[in-house]
Design a protein around this motif. Structure first.
Motif, mmCIF file in Angstrom:
data_model
loop_
_atom_site.group_PDB
_atom_site.id
_atom_site.type_symbol
_atom_site.label_atom_id
_atom_site.label_comp_id
_atom_site.label_asym_id
_atom_site.label_seq_id
_atom_site.Cartn_x
_atom_site.Cartn_y
_atom_site.Cartn_z
ATOM 1 N N ARG A 100 -3.587 31.582 -25.503
ATOM 2 C CA ARG A 100 -3.420 32.741 -24.611
ATOM 3 C C ARG A 100 -2.217 33.596 -24.992
ATOM 4 O O ARG A 100 -2.279 34.816 -24.959
ATOM 5 N N VAL A 101 -1.130 32.956 -25.350
ATOM 6 C CA VAL A 101 0.089 33.689 -25.715
ATOM 7 C C VAL A 101 -0.159 34.581 -26.923
ATOM 8 O O VAL A 101 0.253 35.739 -26.947
ATOM 9 N N LEU A 102 -0.854 34.060 -27.934
ATOM 10 C CA LEU A 102 -1.136 34.857 -29.132
ATOM 11 C C LEU A 102 -2.093 36.010 -28.828
ATOM 12 O O LEU A 102 -1.965 37.089 -29.393
ATOM 13 N N PHE A 103 -3.033 35.783 -27.946
ATOM 14 C CA PHE A 103 -3.938 36.870 -27.568
ATOM 15 C C PHE A 103 -3.192 37.946 -26.783
ATOM 16 O O PHE A 103 -3.398 39.133 -27.001
ATOM 17 N N GLN A 104 -2.300 37.545 -25.907
ATOM 18 C CA GLN A 104 -1.593 38.508 -25.072
ATOM 19 C C GLN A 104 -0.468 39.216 -25.820
ATOM 20 O O GLN A 104 -0.427 40.442 -25.848
ATOM 21 N N LYS A 105 0.437 38.465 -26.412
ATOM 22 C CA LYS A 105 1.616 39.063 -27.041
ATOM 23 C C LYS A 105 1.329 39.672 -28.408
ATOM 24 O O LYS A 105 1.785 40.771 -28.703
ATOM 25 N N ALA A 106 0.597 38.948 -29.240
ATOM 26 C CA ALA A 106 0.373 39.404 -30.617
ATOM 27 C C ALA A 106 -0.901 40.230 -30.752
ATOM 28 O O ALA A 106 -1.137 40.830 -31.787
ATOM 29 N N LYS A 107 -1.732 40.236 -29.719
ATOM 30 C CA LYS A 107 -2.998 40.981 -29.737
ATOM 31 C C LYS A 107 -3.949 40.461 -30.815
ATOM 32 O O LYS A 107 -4.679 41.220 -31.452
ATOM 33 N N CYS A 108 -3.929 39.135 -31.043
ATOM 34 C CA CYS A 108 -4.818 38.526 -32.039
ATOM 35 C C CYS A 108 -6.278 38.751 -31.665
ATOM 36 O O CYS A 108 -6.633 38.838 -30.491
ATOM 37 N N ASP A 109 -7.119 38.820 -32.687
ATOM 38 C CA ASP A 109 -8.565 38.915 -32.493
ATOM 39 C C ASP A 109 -9.194 37.530 -32.477
ATOM 40 O O ASP A 109 -10.181 37.309 -31.786
ATOM 41 N N LEU A 110 -8.630 36.623 -33.251
ATOM 42 C CA LEU A 110 -9.027 35.212 -33.262
ATOM 43 C C LEU A 110 -7.761 34.367 -33.344
ATOM 44 O O LEU A 110 -6.749 34.808 -33.896
ATOM 45 N N VAL A 111 -7.860 33.140 -32.832
ATOM 46 C CA VAL A 111 -6.766 32.187 -32.975
ATOM 47 C C VAL A 111 -7.357 30.867 -33.456
ATOM 48 O O VAL A 111 -8.402 30.432 -32.965
ATOM 49 N N VAL A 112 -6.667 30.262 -34.407
ATOM 50 C CA VAL A 112 -6.989 28.899 -34.829
ATOM 51 C C VAL A 112 -5.913 28.017 -34.212
ATOM 52 O O VAL A 112 -4.740 28.100 -34.584
ATOM 53 N N ALA A 113 -6.312 27.218 -33.235
ATOM 54 C CA ALA A 113 -5.405 26.257 -32.604
ATOM 55 C C ALA A 113 -5.665 24.921 -33.270
ATOM 56 O O ALA A 113 -6.800 24.438 -33.259
ATOM 57 N N ASN A 114 -4.625 24.343 -33.883
ATOM 58 C CA ASN A 114 -4.871 23.141 -34.663
ATOM 59 C C ASN A 114 -3.752 22.121 -34.546
ATOM 60 O O ASN A 114 -2.689 22.397 -34.001
ATOM 61 N N SER A 115 -4.050 20.946 -35.076
ATOM 62 C CA SER A 115 -3.120 19.831 -35.081
ATOM 63 C C SER A 115 -3.336 19.049 -36.367
ATOM 64 O O SER A 115 -4.475 18.829 -36.780
ATOM 65 N N ALA A 116 -2.228 18.645 -36.984
ATOM 66 C CA ALA A 116 -2.317 17.839 -38.203
ATOM 67 C C ALA A 116 -1.267 16.742 -38.123
ATOM 68 O O ALA A 116 -0.085 17.027 -38.011
ATOM 69 N N GLN A 117 -1.730 15.514 -38.157
ATOM 70 C CA GLN A 117 -0.831 14.368 -38.172
ATOM 71 C C GLN A 117 -1.311 13.429 -39.261
ATOM 72 O O GLN A 117 -2.361 12.804 -39.124
ATOM 73 N N GLY A 118 -0.549 13.378 -40.343
ATOM 74 C CA GLY A 118 -0.967 12.569 -41.484
ATOM 75 C C GLY A 118 -2.280 13.100 -42.028
ATOM 76 O O GLY A 118 -2.411 14.272 -42.332
ATOM 77 N N GLN A 119 -3.271 12.250 -42.118
ATOM 78 C CA GLN A 119 -4.583 12.650 -42.622
ATOM 79 C C GLN A 119 -5.506 13.159 -41.513
ATOM 80 O O GLN A 119 -6.604 13.623 -41.788
ATOM 81 N N LYS A 120 -5.072 13.069 -40.255
ATOM 82 C CA LYS A 120 -5.909 13.505 -39.140
ATOM 83 C C LYS A 120 -5.701 14.989 -38.879
ATOM 84 O O LYS A 120 -4.571 15.452 -38.755
#
Length: 154
Positions: A100-120
């Motif tokens: 939501r923050v990226l859509f509101q403040k940065a006016k993004c058209d798409l957001v990739v929300a991700n997580s990376a821990q080791g190989q996961k």
């Protein structure tokens, strides 16, 4: 989408990065994929000379940098902007909340929300309505899904 232009920007120094982004955004690009978490902080007092490798310890004080992504649409209002939100752990709920923050403040058209821990790895692609367009379990899969999604939209 016809003809893809890319630009590779060195991120060794934050101020150089900002200057290069500002310069590049004056050009005609259809899409900006902005994954620059490495630029969240910079050294408070950069050294003007080489640091000796003979030092036993080295303390660096970091300070937050400006959010470059928040300036992209201001510099090029017609660019299709993809932002990234990296979290230590991602769920559907946190993906929606943090995007939501990226859509509101940065006016993004798409957001990739991700997580990376080791190989996961886990990544979600969300649109401006905060609706899920894809969920993938590898960087390669999320990359392909992002290219396909942007291609369908443009």
């Amino acid at each position: 989408m016809t003809g893809v232009q890319t630009c590779a920007l060195p991120i060794s120094f934050f101020d150089e990065f900002v200057t290069l982004i500002q310069k590049e955004l004056r050009k005609k690009y259809d899409v900006c994929v902005h994954a620059a978490a490495v630029s969240d902080y910079k050294i408070k007092r950069p050294r003007k000379t080489k640091v000796s490798s003979q030092l036993k310890t080295l303390v660096l004080e970091l300070v937050p940098t400006q959010k470059v992504i928040d300036e992209i649409k201001r510099l090029n209002k017609n660019i299709f902007l993809v932002g990234f939100k990296l979290e230590s752990k991602i769920t559907k709920a946190t993906a929606k909340q943090k995007s939501r923050v990226l859509f509101q403040k940065a006016k993004c058209d798409l957001v990739v929300a991700n997580s990376a821990q080791g190989q996961k790895y886990s990544g979600y692609i969300l649109n401006k309505r905060n609706a899920f367009l894809a969920h993938k379990q590898s960087r390669a899969q999320i990359s392909k899904a992002l290219v396909n999604t942007v291609g369908k939209i443009l």
